[in-house]
Design a protein around this motif. Sequence first.
Motif, PDB file in Angstrom:
ATOM      1  N   LEU A 232      -5.661  17.569  -3.482  1.00 20.71           N
ATOM      2  CA  LEU A 232      -6.764  17.884  -2.570  1.00 20.71           C
ATOM      3  C   LEU A 232      -7.340  16.646  -1.886  1.00 20.71           C
TER       4      LEU A 232
ATOM      5  N   TYR B  66      -8.360  18.039  -9.427  1.00 23.43           N
ATOM      6  CA  TYR B  66      -8.355  18.119  -7.965  1.00 23.43           C
ATOM      7  C   TYR B  66      -7.052  17.598  -7.359  1.00 23.43           C
ATOM      8  N   ASP B  67      -5.998  17.482  -8.179  1.00 29.32           N
ATOM      9  CA  ASP B  67      -4.720  16.978  -7.671  1.00 29.32           C
ATOM     10  C   ASP B  67      -4.274  17.755  -6.431  1.00 29.32           C
TER      11      ASP B  67
ATOM     12  N   ILE C  79     -14.350  18.219  -1.315  1.00 30.09           N
ATOM     13  CA  ILE C  79     -13.914  17.809  -2.649  1.00 30.09           C
ATOM     14  C   ILE C  79     -14.235  16.334  -2.864  1.00 30.09           C
ATOM     15  N   GLU C  80     -13.949  15.505  -1.874  1.00 28.37           N
ATOM     16  CA  GLU C  80     -14.206  14.070  -1.995  1.00 28.37           C
ATOM     17  C   GLU C  80     -15.702  13.780  -2.121  1.00 28.37           C
TER      18      GLU C  80
ATOM     19  N   ASP D 246      -9.643  16.467   1.526  1.00 28.13           N
ATOM     20  CA  ASP D 246     -10.633  17.546   1.642  1.00 28.13           C
ATOM     21  C   ASP D 246     -12.015  16.907   1.519  1.00 28.13           C
TER      22      ASP D 246
END
Length: 253
Positions: A186, A183-184, A192-193, A189
């Motif tokens: 991101l 997820y680098d 995503i988190e 977001d």
Amino acid sequence: MLYWLMKFVFIGPLLKLLWPTKVVGAENIPEDGGAILAGNHLAVADSFFMPIRVKRKVTFPAKSEYFTEPGLKGLLKKWFFTGVGQFPIDRSSGNAAQAALDTAIRLVKQGHLLGIYPEGTRSPDGRLYKGKTGVARIALESKGVVVPVAMIGTEKVNPIGSKMWWPRRLEIRFGAPLDFSRYDGLAGDRFIERSITDEIMYALMELSGQEYVDIYAAKAKELLAAEASGAKPKVPAQPSGRDAARVPDSKVG
């Protein structure tokens, strides 16, 4: 220096003597470099029992009240909590919370071992509650791996509301490191988190064997207080399956 004196001379030996602890999976902690130890949170004692079983220094965020009390007592508290590797978090405003988050990210980037409780506060009843997404932000921005840590039995040592610590046998389980490098770029977001946070909470649920509850622990405390006063609201529990710790959330904790 004070941290190591506390760990090996003043506090650590006594805790090891009175609270024999089985440690499982300590090899999962990286020997060097920045990493995050993300644990369940059953008692204040968690922040004492876990670090003495880890070879490296563990730094925890702690509420700012531990560092700002006036007078001699406040000075001693500040000295003590600083000595055991804690740094203050001011949760009174968004800017203050961001400053604490920035400090945590900086520590991991500098190669430190950060201890954090994704639930944000102690469990009010021994169950595992929804994680706040700050842990995901720290992992993404610091690029540190996350090692889930399950504390077993500390709620019986130091029950909520009790000032006494009772001798008990304990267990600490360190799970396999979770790498979120996929997820680098991101960070920020919220979806995503939330996904990362839920993955961490699922790992903690499996490691600890706790029942998962899909609300924040702070909210659960409010509901339980209302119930005690006669309102009797229901605190929803989720089944112990993968989906239980992967419920979408529109808020960033």
